[in-house]
Design an enzyme around this catalytic site. Structure first.
Site, PDB file in Angstrom:
ATOM      1  N   CYS A  68      -3.147  42.444 -38.243  1.00 46.31           N
ATOM      2  CA  CYS A  68      -2.177  43.463 -38.649  1.00 46.31           C
ATOM      3  C   CYS A  68      -2.828  44.674 -39.313  1.00 46.31           C
ATOM      4  O   CYS A  68      -2.230  45.738 -39.345  1.00 46.31           O
ATOM      5  CB  CYS A  68      -1.131  42.843 -39.558  1.00 46.31           C
ATOM      6  SG  CYS A  68      -1.852  41.911 -40.905  1.00 46.31           S
ATOM      7  N   GLY A 102       4.401  37.994 -40.329  1.00 41.73           N
ATOM      8  CA  GLY A 102       4.705  38.020 -38.905  1.00 41.73           C
ATOM      9  C   GLY A 102       5.227  39.385 -38.502  1.00 41.73           C
ATOM     10  O   GLY A 102       4.879  40.394 -39.126  1.00 41.73           O
ATOM     11  N   SER A 103       6.064  39.404 -37.483  1.00 37.99           N
ATOM     12  CA  SER A 103       6.512  40.679 -36.936  1.00 37.99           C
ATOM     13  C   SER A 103       7.552  41.343 -37.841  1.00 37.99           C
ATOM     14  O   SER A 103       8.298  40.665 -38.560  1.00 37.99           O
ATOM     15  CB  SER A 103       7.123  40.449 -35.546  1.00 37.99           C
ATOM     16  OG  SER A 103       8.248  39.610 -35.650  1.00 37.99           O
ATOM     17  N   THR A 104       7.605  42.652 -37.776  1.00 35.78           N
ATOM     18  CA  THR A 104       8.606  43.401 -38.540  1.00 35.78           C
ATOM     19  C   THR A 104      10.012  43.021 -38.090  1.00 35.78           C
ATOM     20  O   THR A 104      10.936  42.913 -38.897  1.00 35.78           O
ATOM     21  CB  THR A 104       8.348  44.911 -38.384  1.00 35.78           C
ATOM     22  OG1 THR A 104       7.108  45.213 -39.051  1.00 35.78           O
ATOM     23  CG2 THR A 104       9.448  45.759 -38.989  1.00 35.78           C
ATOM     24  N   GLU A 105      10.148  42.765 -36.786  1.00 37.17           N
ATOM     25  CA  GLU A 105      11.448  42.375 -36.231  1.00 37.17           C
ATOM     26  C   GLU A 105      11.980  41.107 -36.915  1.00 37.17           C
ATOM     27  O   GLU A 105      13.123  41.060 -37.379  1.00 37.17           O
ATOM     28  CB  GLU A 105      11.245  42.133 -34.734  1.00 37.17           C
ATOM     29  CG  GLU A 105      12.462  41.750 -33.970  1.00 37.17           C
ATOM     30  CD  GLU A 105      12.084  41.168 -32.589  1.00 37.17           C
ATOM     31  OE1 GLU A 105      10.879  41.208 -32.223  1.00 37.17           O
ATOM     32  OE2 GLU A 105      12.997  40.666 -31.922  1.00 37.17           O
ATOM     33  N   GLU A 155       3.186  48.279 -32.479  1.00 41.29           N
ATOM     34  CA  GLU A 155       2.111  47.336 -32.780  1.00 41.29           C
ATOM     35  C   GLU A 155       1.872  46.500 -31.522  1.00 41.29           C
ATOM     36  O   GLU A 155       2.737  45.758 -31.080  1.00 41.29           O
ATOM     37  CB  GLU A 155       2.502  46.418 -33.943  1.00 41.29           C
ATOM     38  CG  GLU A 155       1.384  45.461 -34.294  1.00 41.29           C
ATOM     39  CD  GLU A 155       1.712  44.513 -35.434  1.00 41.29           C
ATOM     40  OE1 GLU A 155       2.743  43.820 -35.366  1.00 41.29           O
ATOM     41  OE2 GLU A 155       0.932  44.458 -36.388  1.00 41.29           O
ATOM     42  N   LYS A 191       5.855  26.355 -42.516  1.00 41.81           N
ATOM     43  CA  LYS A 191       6.083  26.297 -41.058  1.00 41.81           C
ATOM     44  C   LYS A 191       4.997  27.087 -40.344  1.00 41.81           C
ATOM     45  O   LYS A 191       4.981  28.309 -40.336  1.00 41.81           O
ATOM     46  CB  LYS A 191       7.451  26.856 -40.660  1.00 41.81           C
ATOM     47  CG  LYS A 191       7.792  26.383 -39.257  1.00 41.81           C
ATOM     48  CD  LYS A 191       8.718  27.252 -38.471  1.00 41.81           C
ATOM     49  CE  LYS A 191       8.117  28.461 -37.850  1.00 41.81           C
ATOM     50  NZ  LYS A 191       7.173  28.185 -36.735  1.00 41.81           N
ATOM     51  N   GLY A 219      10.832  39.851 -39.726  1.00 42.48           N
ATOM     52  CA  GLY A 219      10.919  40.150 -41.163  1.00 42.48           C
ATOM     53  C   GLY A 219      12.287  40.694 -41.550  1.00 42.48           C
ATOM     54  O   GLY A 219      12.867  40.320 -42.575  1.00 42.48           O
ATOM     55  N   GLU A 279       4.984  40.140 -45.215  1.00 43.87           N
ATOM     56  CA  GLU A 279       3.771  40.833 -44.773  1.00 43.87           C
ATOM     57  C   GLU A 279       3.934  41.035 -43.278  1.00 43.87           C
ATOM     58  O   GLU A 279       3.850  40.080 -42.515  1.00 43.87           O
ATOM     59  CB  GLU A 279       2.549  39.971 -45.106  1.00 43.87           C
ATOM     60  CG  GLU A 279       1.350  40.781 -45.534  1.00 43.87           C
ATOM     61  CD  GLU A 279       0.432  41.120 -44.374  1.00 43.87           C
ATOM     62  OE1 GLU A 279       0.935  41.751 -43.403  1.00 43.87           O
ATOM     63  OE2 GLU A 279      -0.746  40.769 -44.429  1.00 43.87           O
TER      64      GLU A 279
HETATM   65  P1  NAI Z   1       7.022  36.303 -34.981  1.00 50.61           P
HETATM   66  O1  NAI Z   1       7.260  37.220 -36.120  1.00 50.61           O
HETATM   67  O2  NAI Z   1       8.148  36.009 -34.062  1.00 50.61           O
HETATM   68  O3  NAI Z   1       6.493  34.882 -35.523  1.00 50.61           O
HETATM   69  C1  NAI Z   1       5.907  34.656 -36.778  1.00 50.61           C
HETATM   70  C2  NAI Z   1       6.455  33.363 -37.373  1.00 50.61           C
HETATM   71  O4  NAI Z   1       7.855  33.493 -37.614  1.00 50.61           O
HETATM   72  C3  NAI Z   1       6.308  32.141 -36.471  1.00 50.61           C
HETATM   73  O5  NAI Z   1       6.031  31.023 -37.277  1.00 50.61           O
HETATM   74  C4  NAI Z   1       7.694  32.011 -35.850  1.00 50.61           C
HETATM   75  O6  NAI Z   1       8.016  30.713 -35.417  1.00 50.61           O
HETATM   76  C5  NAI Z   1       8.569  32.427 -37.007  1.00 50.61           C
HETATM   77  N1  NAI Z   1       9.900  32.914 -36.643  1.00 50.61           N
HETATM   78  C6  NAI Z   1      10.284  33.490 -35.476  1.00 50.61           C
HETATM   79  N2  NAI Z   1      11.593  33.832 -35.542  1.00 50.61           N
HETATM   80  C7  NAI Z   1      12.037  33.458 -36.759  1.00 50.61           C
HETATM   81  C8  NAI Z   1      13.300  33.560 -37.429  1.00 50.61           C
HETATM   82  N3  NAI Z   1      14.355  34.128 -36.851  1.00 50.61           N
HETATM   83  N4  NAI Z   1      13.397  33.094 -38.687  1.00 50.61           N
HETATM   84  C9  NAI Z   1      12.330  32.548 -39.299  1.00 50.61           C
HETATM   85  N5  NAI Z   1      11.126  32.425 -38.722  1.00 50.61           N
HETATM   86  C10 NAI Z   1      10.974  32.883 -37.473  1.00 50.61           C
HETATM   87  O7  NAI Z   1       5.785  36.852 -34.165  1.00 50.61           O
HETATM   88  P2  NAI Z   1       5.413  36.517 -32.632  1.00 50.61           P
HETATM   89  O8  NAI Z   1       6.639  36.438 -31.797  1.00 50.61           O
HETATM   90  O9  NAI Z   1       4.512  35.360 -32.635  1.00 50.61           O
HETATM   91  O10 NAI Z   1       4.585  37.811 -32.242  1.00 50.61           O
HETATM   92  C11 NAI Z   1       5.279  38.980 -31.793  1.00 50.61           C
HETATM   93  C12 NAI Z   1       4.614  40.210 -32.334  1.00 50.61           C
HETATM   94  O11 NAI Z   1       4.705  40.228 -33.739  1.00 50.61           O
HETATM   95  C13 NAI Z   1       3.123  40.315 -32.057  1.00 50.61           C
HETATM   96  O12 NAI Z   1       2.869  40.825 -30.802  1.00 50.61           O
HETATM   97  C14 NAI Z   1       2.688  41.235 -33.150  1.00 50.61           C
HETATM   98  O13 NAI Z   1       2.928  42.574 -32.794  1.00 50.61           O
HETATM   99  C15 NAI Z   1       3.573  40.862 -34.302  1.00 50.61           C
HETATM  100  N6  NAI Z   1       2.900  39.958 -35.236  1.00 50.61           N
HETATM  101  C16 NAI Z   1       2.423  40.466 -36.403  1.00 50.61           C
HETATM  102  C17 NAI Z   1       1.733  39.662 -37.270  1.00 50.61           C
HETATM  103  C18 NAI Z   1       1.201  40.186 -38.558  1.00 50.61           C
HETATM  104  O14 NAI Z   1       0.357  39.558 -39.179  1.00 50.61           O
HETATM  105  N7  NAI Z   1       1.679  41.314 -39.047  1.00 50.61           N
HETATM  106  C19 NAI Z   1       1.437  38.267 -36.969  1.00 50.61           C
HETATM  107  C20 NAI Z   1       2.017  37.807 -35.734  1.00 50.61           C
HETATM  108  C21 NAI Z   1       2.698  38.640 -34.911  1.00 50.61           C
END
Ligand code: NAI
Ligand code: MG
Length: 493
Positions: free
Chosen positions: A298, A242-245, A396, A190, A247, A264
């Site tokens: 990140c 993606g985000s820790t939240e 972050e 996804k 995760g 990650e």
């Molecule tokens: P996110 O963690 O919400 O999104 C990442 C992925 O997870 C996307 O594909 C999203 O559709 C999916 N996702 C969202 N909610 C989900 C759920 N409940 N269950 C399964 N999959 C889900 O990140 P977002 O909202 O794009 O960015 C928010 C913040 O997160 C950023 O400002 C940044 O601080 C952080 N982030 C960190 C990353 C990293 O590589 N560590 C990458 C992207 C964002």
């Protein structure tokens, strides 16, 4: 401005669909969403939006490909050759991928081609070598009067859901797909809702290379699509970046069937510069570490800690370099930094800068105002006068925002650097070899850079301590999370 390649125009000229079981199909409920160019805010194309019904179809396809398709009978050598072929195909289409990535994510075309796309091709080639080297061990047993032959096998986990973010769209897709299929798993990917395009183009190349139907399925969608994958009983493992939240939500939801989870997550890397460092190199490292990928990375070094004797010099050096960065459209050859990925990210990052100013911090470079009235541009920003309690220092931000705080002693800076819920990366600049390695060892982070930043290779494991994640990706360790270890005990009668 560089012109769009005919292949990119043609790719964008039709609505994009889901890849399920080797076929391009619409979402069952017909829903689509728009993907937007962050430099212009214009819609690029409509993309099919997968719902739980589509997730179910993809899981059935992936399960069947795992258990009974040609995939399950393919020899490791054939898998190795297939992986290498995909690497070659990505390289052959590098310019096209780079343009698509720049359109969808906003990053510079050149950065996408030399970074994201080149490393993606290399990932396939590196893991092609591992496909034939998934070895086990023989293990002696001591049972008086009886003889045994015991050994281990490394076997695929099964159906893997890869859920990835938007900051390195193609590369993150490859981070999940490549080790998974190397080990013989099947995958449902996804992509992030902000940046689905390069994953879909990759899907076309996977079919062209001969990846059998159902082995890699691609389902664009939002968080609910990801959640449907995580909730699905037919998925054996979730690999998330993606985000820790999110995760944490995934870790909780995955308990429905105790599927394996690798995560990650976020970071807030400390970058520590001692008085005895090569200061010019440290300044250059702080700029690269702070602003790489528009700050949306990140492992960026977003918290600078500078020893008092060189604090002013480093702050002036980083601020001058930040002010000299030309921010503009990712397609403009003069741009040195593109826009942020989305309006949401734009508002979030500017909000943090405004909050810091409100709290009394000082902007040595950058601004709390957007650049221009179109596109999600933010000036590279350096902030001093911050306290450890300010949001700009604890959270972050994921934008081109770096804070700098002075320190006096090694113990003091180690404590400050480790005073975070994150533990993804950290760095130390010192020409004293003892200081560099000793402080490096004391930093609680999965990657530590000494006198460098962002130096990397697909051979190196990466991942997080603390709330930055579970597991390691890439390198030989990167396969462990995509395999189950089986112990076989035979009695020799
Ligand atoms: P996110 O963690 O919400 O999104 C990442 C992925 O997870 C996307 O594909 C999203 O559709 C999916 N996702 C969202 N909610 C989900 C759920 N409940 N269950 C399964 N999959 C889900 O990140 P977002 O909202 O794009 O960015 C928010 C913040 O997160 C950023 O400002 C940044 O601080 C952080 N982030 C960190 C990353 C990293 O590589 N560590 C990458 C992207 C964002
Ligand atoms: Mg989100």
């Amino acid at each position: 401005m560089s012109d769009l390649l005919p292949a990119v125009r043609s790719f964008l000229s039709s609505p994009k669909q889901l890849l399920i079981d080797g076929d391009w199909v619409d979402a069952k409920d017909g829903r689509t969403f728009a993907t937007v160019n962050p430099s212009t805010e214009e819609t690029l194309v409509q993309v099919a939006q997968a719902s739980a019904v589509d997730v179910d179809r993809a899981v059935v396809a992936a399960r069947s490909a795992f258990e009974s398709g040609p995939w399950s009978r393919m020899t490791p050598r054939d898998r190795s050759h297939l992986l290498w072929r995909i690497g070659d195909l990505i390289e052959a289409h590098a310019d096209e991928f780079a343009q698509l990535e720049a359109l969808d994510n906003g990053k510079r075309v050149e950065a996408a081609r030399d970074g994201d796309v080149a490393v993606s091709a290399e990932l396939f080639r590196y893991f092609a070598g591992w496909a034939t080297k998934m070895e086990g061990t023989t293990i002696p047993m001591s049972v008086p009067g009886r003889e045994f032959h015991a050994y281990t096998r490394r076997e695929a986990v099964g159906v893997v859901a890869g859920i990835v973010p938007w900051n390195f769209p193609l590369l993150m897709a490859c981070f999940k797909i490549v080790p998974a299929i190397t080990a013989g798993n099947t995958v449902i990917l996804k992509p992030a809702e902000q940046t689905p395009l390069t994953a879909l183009r990759l899907g076309e190349l996977l079919l062209e290379a001969g990846v059998p139907a159902g082995v890699v399925n691609i389902l664009p969608g939002f968080g609910d699509t990801g959640a449907a994958l995580v909730d699905h009983h037919g998925v054996d493992k979730v690999a998330f970046t993606g985000s820790t939240e999110v995760g944490k939500k995934i870790a909780a939801a995955a308990s429905v069937n105790l599927k394996k989870v690798s995560l990650e997550l976020g970071g807030k890397a400390p970058n520590i510069i001692f008085n005895d460092a090569d200061i010019d190199a440290a300044i250059a490292g702080a700029v690269l570490g702070g602003y790489f990928n528009e700050g949306q990375c990140c492992v960026n070094g977003s918290r600078l800690y500078v020893q008092r004797g060189v604090f002013d010099r480093v702050v002036e050096g980083v601020a001058a370099a930040a002010r000299a960065i030309t921010v503009g459209d990712g397609f403009d050859a003069n741009s040195q930094m593109g826009p942020l990925v989305s309006q949401e990210q734009h508002e979030k990052v500017l909000g943090y800068i405004r909050g810091a100013v409100r709290d009394g911090a000082v902007l040595n470079a950058g601004s709390a105002d957007a650049i221009g009235d179109r596109g999600f541009f933010v000036a590279p920003t350096l902030i001093t006068g911050v306290t450890e309690q300010m949001a700009v220092q604890t959270d972050e931000i994921f934008g081109p925002v770096v804070t700098a705080i002075p320190f006096d002693t090694e113990d003091e800076v180690v404590a400050a650097a480790n005073n975070t819920v994150y533990g993804l990366a950290a760095g130390v600049w010192s020409n004293n070899i003892g200081t560099a390695h000793r402080v490096g060892a004391r930093l609680r982070a999965g990657t530590v850079w000494l006198n460098t930043w962002h130096a990397d290779d697909v051979t190196l494991p990466r991942g997080g301590f603390k709330q930055s994640g579970w597991g390691r990706e890439l390198g030989s360790f990167g396969l462990d999370d995509y395999t189950e270890l089986k112990t076989v005990i035979a009695e020799l009668r």
